[in-house]
Design an enzyme around this catalytic site. Structure first.
Site, PDB file in Angstrom:
ATOM      1  N   SER A  82       1.134  -1.083   0.105  1.00  0.00           N
ATOM      2  CA  SER A  82      -0.044   0.187   0.178  1.00  0.00           C
ATOM      3  C   SER A  82       0.808   0.817  -0.119  1.00  0.00           C
ATOM      4  O   SER A  82       2.598   1.245  -0.321  1.00  0.00           O
ATOM      5  CB  SER A  82      -1.026   0.166   1.183  1.00  0.00           C
ATOM      6  OG  SER A  82      -0.181  -0.478   2.220  1.00  0.00           O
ATOM      7  N   LYS A  83       0.135   2.735  -0.153  1.00  0.00           N
ATOM      8  CA  LYS A  83       1.235   3.429   0.048  1.00  0.00           C
ATOM      9  C   LYS A  83       1.959   3.436   0.831  1.00  0.00           C
ATOM     10  O   LYS A  83       3.363   3.887   0.803  1.00  0.00           O
ATOM     11  CB  LYS A  83      -0.072   5.089  -0.320  1.00  0.00           C
ATOM     12  CG  LYS A  83      -0.442   5.358  -1.381  1.00  0.00           C
ATOM     13  CD  LYS A  83      -1.816   5.059  -1.272  1.00  0.00           C
ATOM     14  CE  LYS A  83      -2.612   3.658  -1.776  1.00  0.00           C
ATOM     15  NZ  LYS A  83      -4.035   3.636  -1.835  1.00  0.00           N
ATOM     16  N   ARG A  84       1.648   3.224   2.259  1.00  0.00           N
ATOM     17  CA  ARG A  84       2.214   3.667   3.410  1.00  0.00           C
ATOM     18  C   ARG A  84       3.686   2.588   3.330  1.00  0.00           C
ATOM     19  O   ARG A  84       4.124   2.174   4.504  1.00  0.00           O
ATOM     20  CB  ARG A  84       1.641   3.431   4.070  1.00  0.00           C
ATOM     21  CG  ARG A  84       1.049   2.530   4.951  1.00  0.00           C
ATOM     22  CD  ARG A  84       0.560   2.904   6.388  1.00  0.00           C
ATOM     23  NE  ARG A  84       1.175   3.866   7.241  1.00  0.00           N
ATOM     24  CZ  ARG A  84       2.116   2.738   8.624  1.00  0.00           C
ATOM     25  NH1 ARG A  84       0.720   2.456   9.215  1.00  0.00           N
ATOM     26  NH2 ARG A  84       2.517   3.344   9.148  1.00  0.00           N
ATOM     27  N   HIS A  85       2.756   1.562   2.640  1.00  0.00           N
ATOM     28  CA  HIS A  85       3.899  -0.071   2.479  1.00  0.00           C
ATOM     29  C   HIS A  85       5.210  -0.709   1.093  1.00  0.00           C
ATOM     30  O   HIS A  85       4.604  -1.860   0.749  1.00  0.00           O
ATOM     31  CB  HIS A  85       3.260  -0.725   3.000  1.00  0.00           C
ATOM     32  CG  HIS A  85       3.492  -2.827   3.954  1.00  0.00           C
ATOM     33  ND1 HIS A  85       3.413  -1.483   5.030  1.00  0.00           N
ATOM     34  CD2 HIS A  85       4.443  -3.134   3.874  1.00  0.00           C
ATOM     35  CE1 HIS A  85       3.993  -2.929   6.089  1.00  0.00           C
ATOM     36  NE2 HIS A  85       4.648  -4.052   4.506  1.00  0.00           N
TER      37      HIS A  85
END
Length: 468
Positions: A238-241
RNA sequence: GUCCCCAUCGUCUAGCCUGGCCCAGGACGACGGCCUUUCACGCCGUUAACAGGGGUUCAAAUCCCCUUGGGGACGCCA
């Protein structure tokens, strides 16, 4: 069945990340491989979260990857009237109905069902009330109460779900706006989409959407759901991942064809083949080759793929790219001091050594700076620029200085001759020369390095090194 | 909780539909070697997997069932 029309339908709430790009690529390939069309629809109905910036970012990224769409871009937000028209038709034909249950009431129904171990869903209490339009009323689909809904997923195979699992979904909200599932179906139908290839997270929506197609008496398209991409920790990307924008990879100096190749192989295969040109991909792609389990993004392998394309690339193109990157880094004025011609001569030496454009530019540094600004690695200097080797360098410099033509061949001849004459090993003079001329112990082959550097720079560097 | 989906080397995967050619093949990585003027490239080799348990069968990675583990969905979000 006519021609294949596939689509990519991102919601513009952020950049195009690697997972979305892969979905787009597969949809694009599906269309191109069948000589069909690939259409782009921006699902911007969530006005809160949709931004023009994101729309631009998605379009730029697709352009960079070369995933060209056919026809105009459709903006879902512009089609609300059409969506509502379909909803009205559904009500008129008895396939949908108004419902005045409040959110609280529905929540209570769901809670009750969950308590009883059943699937939480709306209980259909307004189904037969025959309500008309009114404030705070929604329109729900009158879904079948028995039987099952099945389809043959292009990647997962046959999927079937009992209709009792689905409730009467809302088609029109109480504020009059159409919901996602309705809008998608209407848009796909109106755009003539025959193949819907999308992310795994939509599998559960598919039977609901099929119900709408059936209620309207429309042809149901083919559906396919590609599994998601995982991070190294097997967690969803994900975006933060770690799910980077595809443009981040551009910034890191990866080539678009490498991204395409790597992404294609992530979740799709054609026997044991690893490298595919865009043309091969179009020729060989077929959805049966799509895998049905999630895959982990492996940066190492991606780097390898990119290095393969770096080696094959046209030096002129690499030179142009290096100049672009240099411009971004130091500005146009400074970047212009490094000539394209020089970069184009350096590129071939670095092609087998650089794993990205950024990397190549870094390694090209010694070739780009003037002798006076060349940085010398301290360890290398201490180890190889000893008094003995300096004496050797001075003697070699004399010979090189006598050369009229400073080419790979002439330099090689001089150095080989020099080694014979002195009765030393080639290594003994090679490393000191390398350090003197590049400042480090690592570089492309010596002769080619000297030749590209040219006589003036070479002589100046040896002289400077001797003084160190 | 209910439903849906998934499960081969560390990673990407071939093979599975149409059982035997698979004591499981390729690629990346890692490790070792060769080449060599350094670093790379290239080449050669080693490492390492059918989630578990039951069936069916002469024979199962391949077919069936169960278990476990992962993911997704259950919104007046998309």
């Amino acid at each position: 069945m006519g021609k294949t029309i596939s689509r990519f339908a991102p919601s513009p709430t952020g950049f195009l990340h690697i997972g979305g790009a892969r979905t787009a690529l597969f949809a694009w390939l599906l269309a191109r491989s069948k000589g069909g069309e690939f259409v782009l629809r921006i699902e911007d109905t969530d006005r809160e979260r949709s931004t023009q910036e994101a729309i631009d970012a998605i379009i730029d990224a697709m352009k960079w990857l070369g995933l060209e769409h056919d026809g105009e871009i459709i903006f879902q937000s512009s089609r609300a009237d059409r969506h509502n028209e379909v909803i009205d038709q559904l009500v008129a034909s008895g396939n949908a109905y108004y419902c005045d249950c409040t959110k609280e009431q529905v929540d209570a129904m769901r809670e009750k069902a969950r308590q009883e171990g059943r699937k939480p869903k709306y209980d259909g209490s307004c189904r037969e009330k025959d309500l008309g339009p009114g404030p705070d009323r929604v329109v729900r689909l009158k879904a079948p109460l028995e039987g099952s809904t099945a389809y043959n997923d292009m990647v997962k195979g046959p999927i079937s779900i009992d209709n009792t699992e689905m409730d009467d979904m809302i088609l029109r909200r109480s504020d009059g706006t159409p919901t996602y599932n309705l809008a998608v179906v209407v848009d796909d139908h109106d755009m003539g989409v025959t193949s819907v290839l999308r992310g795994d997270d939509h599998v559960n929506n598919t039977p609901r959407q099929i119900l709408i197609y059936k209620a309207m008496g429309w042809d149901v398209p083919n559906f396919g759901h590609v599994p998601m991409i995982l991070g190294p920790d097997k967690k969803k990307l994900s975006k933060r991942h770690g799910a980077l924008s595809v443009m981040e990879y551009e910034k890191m100096g990866y080539l678009p064809e490498a991204v395409i190749n790597y992404l294609a192989r992530l979740g799709w295969s054609h026997g044991d083949q690893e490298l595919f040109s865009r043309e091969e991909l179009v020729e060989l792609f077929h959805p049966e080759g799509l895998g049905n389990s999630p895959s982990v993004f492996d940066l190492k392998k991606f780097e390898w793929v990119n290095s393969q394309y770096m080696q094959q690339a046209d030096p002129e193109r690499l030179a142009t790219l290096m100049q672009e990157f240099l411009t971004r880094e130091v500005g146009e004025e400074e970047a212009a001091k490094v000539s394209h011609a020089l970069l184009a001569k350096v590129a071939p030496l670095l092609q087998p050594r650089a794993k990205s454009i950024v990397d190549m530019l870094e390694q090209a540094r010694p070739f780009m700076v003037d002798t006076t600004f060349l940085a010398y690695d301290e360890k290398a200097v201490n180890k190889f620029l000893t008094d003995d080797s300096k004496a050797l360098l001075e003697a070699l410099a004399e010979k090189l200085d006598a050369l009229d033509e400073f080419t790979e061949e002439s330099v090689e001849n001089v150095m080989r001759g020099f080694v014979d004459e002195k009765g030393i090993k080639f290594k003994e003079v090679a490393q000191p020369t390398r350090v003197a001329v590049t400042g480090t112990t690592k570089s492309p082959g010596l002769f080619e390095t000297l030749a590209v550097l040219g006589k003036d720079q070479t002589m100046a560097r040896i002289r400077r090194a001797v003084e160190l």
